[in-house]
Write an enzyme that holds these catalytic residues in place. Structure first.
Site, PDB file in Angstrom:
ATOM      1  N   LYS A 112      -8.817  19.370 -62.712  1.00  8.97           N
ATOM      2  CA  LYS A 112      -7.802  20.349 -63.093  1.00  8.97           C
ATOM      3  C   LYS A 112      -8.374  21.465 -63.975  1.00  8.97           C
ATOM      4  CE  LYS A 112      -4.204  17.953 -61.356  1.00  8.97           C
ATOM      5  NZ  LYS A 112      -4.655  16.626 -60.961  1.00  8.97           N
TER       6      LYS A 112
HETATM    7  C1  LIG Z   1      -4.224  15.761 -59.901  1.00  8.38           C
HETATM    8  C2  LIG Z   1      -5.181  14.744 -59.433  1.00  8.38           C
HETATM    9  C3  LIG Z   1      -5.284  14.405 -58.073  1.00  8.38           C
HETATM   10  C4  LIG Z   1      -4.356  14.961 -57.030  1.00  8.38           C
HETATM   11  O1  LIG Z   1      -4.517  16.341 -56.843  1.00  8.38           O
HETATM   12  P1  LIG Z   1      -3.389  17.178 -56.065  1.00  8.38           P
HETATM   13  O2  LIG Z   1      -3.833  18.580 -56.148  1.00  8.38           O
HETATM   14  O3  LIG Z   1      -2.117  16.923 -56.815  1.00  8.38           O
HETATM   15  O4  LIG Z   1      -3.331  16.650 -54.691  1.00  8.38           O
HETATM   16  C5  LIG Z   1      -6.274  13.519 -57.689  1.00  8.38           C
HETATM   17  N1  LIG Z   1      -7.111  12.970 -58.597  1.00  8.38           N
HETATM   18  C6  LIG Z   1      -7.040  13.271 -59.908  1.00  8.38           C
HETATM   19  C7  LIG Z   1      -7.982  12.616 -60.847  1.00  8.38           C
HETATM   20  C8  LIG Z   1      -6.086  14.177 -60.376  1.00  8.38           C
HETATM   21  O5  LIG Z   1      -6.027  14.485 -61.672  1.00  8.38           O
END
Ligand SMILES: *Cc1c(COP(=O)(O)O)cnc(C)c1O
Length: 467
Positions: A112
């Site tokens: 993120k």
């Molecule tokens: C947010 C997240 C996901 C999923 O990502 P999306 O964009 O919501 O599909 C997968 N793995 C981790 C560690 C995350 O923080």
């Protein structure tokens, strides 16, 4: 570049207004009016760029002249200077034909950060340019919250409120969010699931008067800028693999929750990147797998799993994909979403399902399979997968043909999810940044999962005055 809503009832707007609007005012999602096409010669030239240079080239297609070139470059430099790895998102070869794209070298050890470091700087830039107040409201399954707070803390003119599901995030995720001692940061732990939080947020953002009155801005992947920033590493990874392997195309296996990250891969492919299969990896919350196999999108019973950041039933970004699936027809999208609201499901016909299967493969990973994958790769290759990445690798094993090359996205560092790593009898050492969190006091309010309680707390956050 102009952006339009998947539901067709928003006048065309530019890039900055798209970022500020977040969720489209008609309840849809914003998408580029026309996806830019990158010709093969240009791709060839791009393959020699650093991560930051590549980000600049890709962002430029969408930002156009809304941000002067030198300022956009500065924003990008600043955003990725906080990463611990010089390549930002390095690619590791784990075994023949399997590469892992490490997306966890940012401040909060999850992917993120790649979009949210940039979005934090962009909000700050807009606030300085226009004098606009930025009040951020977001929901998290664990990683977005920490990452968004880290992206904006200490920046003038910005306040942030994050909802997380109380007791349903990992210890490290909770600590990363709640140990920030800053009056402009509010953590609301709701008695409910991520889906409850996301639905409250969508309800608030759909209330356009409320949204405008409090200058509410989004950091969830409903915000197009998140998707855009995430397309960059698909390009970057493809170019790195191409240097080693002479293949036409590369598959990507993507741990998926809200369909944001995988949609970024879909967009990269539509821009002209030679992507082969896009493999959707889910956990037991496998509504997306169901859709890809049978053409029926229907949320089931929520389950807590070893990969909590993917514990999501209703995937926001799925609507962006639907828009392209039905031929960029906003009326058809509106109809499907209306059906979803009244009947609780979306069903597509045979012809569309055929297209879905051309676009994606999918595998829903069950709990033990996730742990077994962590153990297996740790003993066979010495590589420690976090439980989300392990879902990606398990899906690669299921969906990748032996002659195909696959990059699995590693969405988090294993230290964030020691609860699952411990179950594999693996002892890991925490990075120092994570170790330090355990001694700090936490700041959070536990509240019921409803719009009124959230709004009441928001108003308190926004009305405090600074000296
Ligand atoms: C947010 C997240 C996901 C999923 O990502 P999306 O964009 O919501 O599909 C997968 N793995 C981790 C560690 C995350 O923080």
């Amino acid at each position: 570049m102009n952006f339009v809503s998947t539901r067709g009832n928003v006048n065309q707007i530019g890039f900055i207004d798209t970022v500020l609007m977040g969720l489209a005012n008609d309840g849809g999602l914003l998408v580029p009016e026309k996806i830019p096409q990158i010709p093969a010669e240009k791709l060839e030239a791009m393959s020699k760029l650093s991560y930051q240079e590549l980000a600049y080239e890709i962002f430029s297609y969408y930002v156009e002249d809304e941000i002067p070139a030198n300022e956009l470059k500065e924003l990008i430099e600043k955003s990725y200077s906080t990463f611990r790895h010089p390549e930002v998102t390095p690619v590791q070869k784990v075994k023949e034909n399997l590469y892992v794209l490490e997306l966890f070298h940012g401040p909060t050890f999850a992917f993120k950060d790649i979009a949210l470091q940039f979005l934090g700087n962009l909000y700050s830039y807009v606030s300085k340019k226009t004098g606009e107040t930025i009040h951020i409201l977001g929901a998290t399954s664990g990683d977005t919250g920490a990452s968004a707070i880290e992206g904006v803390r200490g920046k003038e003119g910005i306040r942030i409120c994050i909802l997380h599901p109380h007791g349903k995030v990992s210890k490290v995720q909770e600590l990363q969010m709640t140990t920030v001692d800053d009056k402009s940061v509010l953590n609301l732990a709701i008695e409910g699931t991520f889906d409850d939080g996301q639905s409250i947020i969508k309800e608030i953002f759909a209330d356009v008067d409320l949204k405008n009155k409090y200058h509410l801005r989004a950091i969830n992947s409903i915000n197009f800028v998140r998707i855009l920033a995430q397309t960059v590493y698909y390009f970057y990874a493809y170019f790195q693999v191409k240097k080693e392997k002479n293949v036409e195309s590369v598959n990507f296996s993507v741990p998926t929750g809200n369909f944001g990250d995988i949609f970024a891969g879909y967009l990269a492919k539509k821009m002209g990147l030679p992507v082969g299969k896009l493999i959707v990896a889910t956990n037991e919350n496998n509504i997306l797998e169901g859709f890809i196999q049978d053409g029926v999108y229907k949320p089931g019973e929520f389950q807590s799993t070893y990969s909590p950041s993917m514990d999501i039933q209703v995937a926001s970004n799925f609507e962006r994909y639907l828009y392209y699936l039905v031929g960029e027809n906003p009326n058809a999208v509106s109809e499907l979403m209306e059906n979803f609201k009244t009947e609780g499901k979306i069903v597509v016909n045979e012809e569309l399902l055929h297209q879905v299967k051309e676009d994606f493969a999918a595998h829903g990973v069950e709990g033990q399979e996730c742990l077994d994958t962590i153990s297996k790769y740790y003993s066979e290759t010495d590589y420690l997968l976090d439980p989300h990445t392990a879902c990606g690798v398990a899906a690669y094993e299921r969906c990748n043909e032996p002659n195909e090359v696959c990059v699995t996205l590693s969405t988090a560092h294993p230290a964030k999810f020691n609860e699952s790593i411990e179950l594999c009898n693996i002892e890991q050492t925490y990075p120092e940044e994570i170790n330090q969190l355990f001694d700090k006091p936490q700041h959070l309010e536990v509240i019921d999962a409803n719009k009124e309680d959230v709004v009441r707390n928001l108003v308190k956050l926004f009305s405090y005055t600074t000296k």
